[in-house]
Design a protein around this motif. Structure first.
Motif, mmCIF file in Angstrom:
data_model
loop_
_atom_site.group_PDB
_atom_site.id
_atom_site.type_symbol
_atom_site.label_atom_id
_atom_site.label_comp_id
_atom_site.label_asym_id
_atom_site.label_seq_id
_atom_site.Cartn_x
_atom_site.Cartn_y
_atom_site.Cartn_z
ATOM 1 N N PHE A 1 0.839 -1.303 0.168
ATOM 2 C CA PHE A 1 -0.001 -0.056 0.033
ATOM 3 C C PHE A 1 0.896 1.307 0.095
ATOM 4 N N THR A 2 0.237 2.370 -0.586
ATOM 5 C CA THR A 2 0.862 3.679 -0.417
ATOM 6 C C THR A 2 0.048 4.644 0.596
ATOM 7 N N ALA A 3 0.303 5.787 0.578
ATOM 8 C CA ALA A 3 -0.519 6.822 1.442
ATOM 9 C C ALA A 3 -2.025 6.775 0.901
ATOM 10 N N THR A 4 -2.122 6.334 -0.378
ATOM 11 C CA THR A 4 -3.682 6.664 -0.858
ATOM 12 C C THR A 4 -4.207 5.410 -1.765
ATOM 13 N N ASP A 5 -3.322 4.374 -2.044
ATOM 14 C CA ASP A 5 -3.773 3.227 -2.806
ATOM 15 C C ASP A 5 -3.243 1.814 -1.986
ATOM 16 N N GLU A 6 -3.763 0.772 -2.347
ATOM 17 C CA GLU A 6 -3.572 -0.464 -1.653
ATOM 18 C C GLU A 6 -3.707 -1.502 -3.003
ATOM 19 N N GLY A 7 -2.742 -2.731 -2.845
ATOM 20 C CA GLY A 7 -2.657 -3.728 -3.855
ATOM 21 C C GLY A 7 -2.286 -3.642 -4.806
ATOM 22 N N GLU A 8 -1.276 -4.604 -5.459
ATOM 23 C CA GLU A 8 -0.452 -4.636 -6.487
ATOM 24 C C GLU A 8 -0.843 -3.854 -7.780
ATOM 25 N N ALA A 9 -2.005 -3.897 -8.173
ATOM 26 C CA ALA A 9 -2.688 -3.323 -9.509
ATOM 27 C C ALA A 9 -2.829 -2.117 -9.223
ATOM 28 N N ALA A 10 -2.992 -1.504 -7.942
ATOM 29 C CA ALA A 10 -3.120 0.023 -7.681
ATOM 30 C C ALA A 10 -1.742 0.744 -7.679
ATOM 31 N N VAL A 11 -0.726 -0.021 -7.067
ATOM 32 C CA VAL A 11 0.356 0.596 -6.920
ATOM 33 C C VAL A 11 1.716 0.444 -7.869
ATOM 34 N N HIS A 12 1.620 -0.553 -8.568
ATOM 35 C CA HIS A 12 2.475 -0.937 -9.588
ATOM 36 C C HIS A 12 2.761 -0.122 -10.546
ATOM 37 N N GLY A 13 3.926 0.388 -11.091
ATOM 38 C CA GLY A 13 4.062 1.077 -12.183
ATOM 39 C C GLY A 13 3.767 2.755 -11.864
ATOM 40 N N ARG A 14 3.331 2.959 -10.680
ATOM 41 C CA ARG A 14 2.879 4.552 -10.192
ATOM 42 C C ARG A 14 4.205 5.083 -9.300
ATOM 43 N N THR A 15 4.252 6.340 -9.308
ATOM 44 C CA THR A 15 4.851 7.235 -8.489
ATOM 45 C C THR A 15 4.311 7.047 -7.325
ATOM 46 N N ALA A 16 5.054 7.297 -6.184
ATOM 47 C CA ALA A 16 4.271 7.471 -4.806
ATOM 48 C C ALA A 16 5.644 7.869 -3.757
ATOM 49 N N ASP A 17 5.306 8.697 -2.927
ATOM 50 C CA ASP A 17 6.314 9.387 -1.943
ATOM 51 C C ASP A 17 6.817 8.344 -0.943
ATOM 52 N N TRP A 18 6.035 7.242 -0.819
ATOM 53 C CA TRP A 18 6.606 5.898 -0.068
ATOM 54 C C TRP A 18 5.638 4.691 -0.335
ATOM 55 N N LEU A 19 6.107 3.804 -0.509
ATOM 56 C CA LEU A 19 5.469 2.540 -0.573
ATOM 57 C C LEU A 19 5.774 1.266 0.397
ATOM 58 N N ALA A 20 4.563 0.574 1.101
ATOM 59 C CA ALA A 20 4.865 -0.235 2.122
ATOM 60 C C ALA A 20 4.540 -1.796 1.617
ATOM 61 N N MET A 21 5.452 -2.602 2.064
ATOM 62 C CA MET A 21 4.990 -4.017 1.699
ATOM 63 C C MET A 21 5.188 -4.799 3.426
ATOM 64 N N ALA A 22 4.147 -5.573 3.574
ATOM 65 C CA ALA A 22 3.887 -6.168 4.887
ATOM 66 C C ALA A 22 3.626 -7.596 4.551
ATOM 67 N N GLY A 23 4.569 -8.309 5.447
ATOM 68 C CA GLY A 23 4.597 -9.852 5.537
ATOM 69 C C GLY A 23 4.104 -10.351 6.618
ATOM 70 N N GLY A 24 4.457 -11.593 7.050
ATOM 71 C CA GLY A 24 4.354 -12.209 8.180
ATOM 72 C C GLY A 24 5.348 -11.765 9.116
ATOM 73 N N GLY A 25 4.833 -10.756 10.168
ATOM 74 C CA GLY A 25 5.709 -10.194 11.092
ATOM 75 C C GLY A 25 6.534 -9.256 10.556
ATOM 76 N N TRP A 26 6.325 -8.585 9.696
ATOM 77 C CA TRP A 26 7.529 -7.547 9.056
ATOM 78 C C TRP A 26 6.898 -6.600 8.366
ATOM 79 N N THR A 27 7.309 -5.327 8.258
ATOM 80 C CA THR A 27 6.868 -4.395 7.232
ATOM 81 C C THR A 27 7.924 -3.533 6.758
ATOM 82 N N LEU A 28 7.919 -3.390 5.539
ATOM 83 C CA LEU A 28 9.224 -2.460 4.671
ATOM 84 C C LEU A 28 8.511 -1.453 4.044
#
Length: 288
Positions: free
Chosen positions: A191-218
């Motif tokens: 997710f980003t500050a405004t969007d969520e899901g691969e289809a919504a964030v891939h190939g787009r610019t964003a000030d930051w982008l988060a990926m969250a898995g089992g027990g961690w977030t980047l």
């Protein structure tokens, strides 16, 4: 970072944060030439010790932890694996390059400054790189990895950087900073500050982008004007990975003697972060 080193260092470096090991930097990964050998960070962990990188996984053996990888530098492959050729598709070619460590200018437990050569065909370097990596504590459950790479064209002619997207494969503008995350039982959230899901964030610019898995977030942030203009390359279902796109819709030209600079700061956190905390930690990391 205060200790100056010179010469070839052959052992992995361990980076620490708040006295805890959080990353290992491998100068000479033991991989085949077709995987485009290159220095990389692996394993990288949260402060609690949860791994957040993967090295040479079965699904994509050329994914090597965290680093800089480019599939097309004047026709040479510094990404690894097959090369996407217009009107032919993914093709096995004998065009793989290698990033070779030249020397450390500075090296400390919390980071380093390194010079590298990007070599193809045993010739003079196509690119010379200055790579700066720094580790910064942010909170009891979070730290930041700050990575800047400067790619200089040492020749007397223009050189261009491309991607599968610029070579005819839509949606595949990978090349530049890349982080391969571990594959879990379920695909990670993104997710980003405004969007969520691969289809919504891939190939787009964003000030930051988060990926969250089992027990961690980047949380990834472009920290220069040029990097902020680079779209994010994101995969979650096929495999978990995030990168910035140097060549998204057109090739990136590097003039003779010119330099392209990018900086990506990544928050490495234990647990799941919501948007408010992800944003707050990114702001702290980028300004640190």
């Amino acid at each position: 970072m205060t200790r100056t080193l010179s010469g070839l260092v052959t052992v992995p470096l361990t980076l620490t944060c708040a006295g805890r090991p959080v990353a290992r930097y491998e100068l000479r990964p033991d991989v085949e030439r077709r995987l485009s050998p290159r220095p990389c960070l692996h394993p990288v962990t949260t402060l609690a010790g949860t791994p957040v990188t993967e090295f040479a996984p079965a699904d994509h053996a050329h994914h090597l932890g965290v680093g800089v990888a480019v599939p097309d530098v004047a026709g040479r492959n510094f990404w690894g694996g097959r090369t996407y050729v217009r009107d032919r598709g993914p093709t096995e070619l004998d065009n793989h390059g290698e990033q070779r460590h030249r020397e450390f200018k500075l090296c400390d437990p919390d980071g380093f400054v390194e010079d590298l050569d990007w070599i193809a065909d045993g010739s003079e370097p196509l690119l010379r790189e200055r790579r700066t990596v720094a580790v910064t504590p942010l909170a009891d459950d979070a730290w930041a990895l700050d990575l800047t790479f400067s790619l200089t064209n040492p020749s007397d002619a223009e050189l261009s950087i491309g991607s599968p997207a610029t070579n005819g494969r839509p949606g595949a503008a990978y090349g530049g900073f890349f982080w391969r995350a571990p594959k879990g039982a379920a695909a990670p959230a993104v997710f980003t500050a405004t969007d969520e899901g691969e289809a919504a964030v891939h190939g787009r610019t964003a000030d930051w982008l988060a990926m969250a898995g089992g027990g961690w977030t980047l949380v990834f942030a472009g920290a220069t004007a040029e990097t902020r203009r680079d779209p994010w390359f994101v995969r979650t279902d096929e495999y978990p990975g995030v990168g910035s796109s140097l060549a998204s819709t057109s090739r990136l030209a590097v003039a003779a003697g010119g330099t392209a600079v990018r900086r990506v700061v990544t928050v490495v956190a234990d647990g799941a972060l919501d948007r408010a905390r992800a944003s707050a930690l990114v702001r702290k990391a980028v300004s640190a």
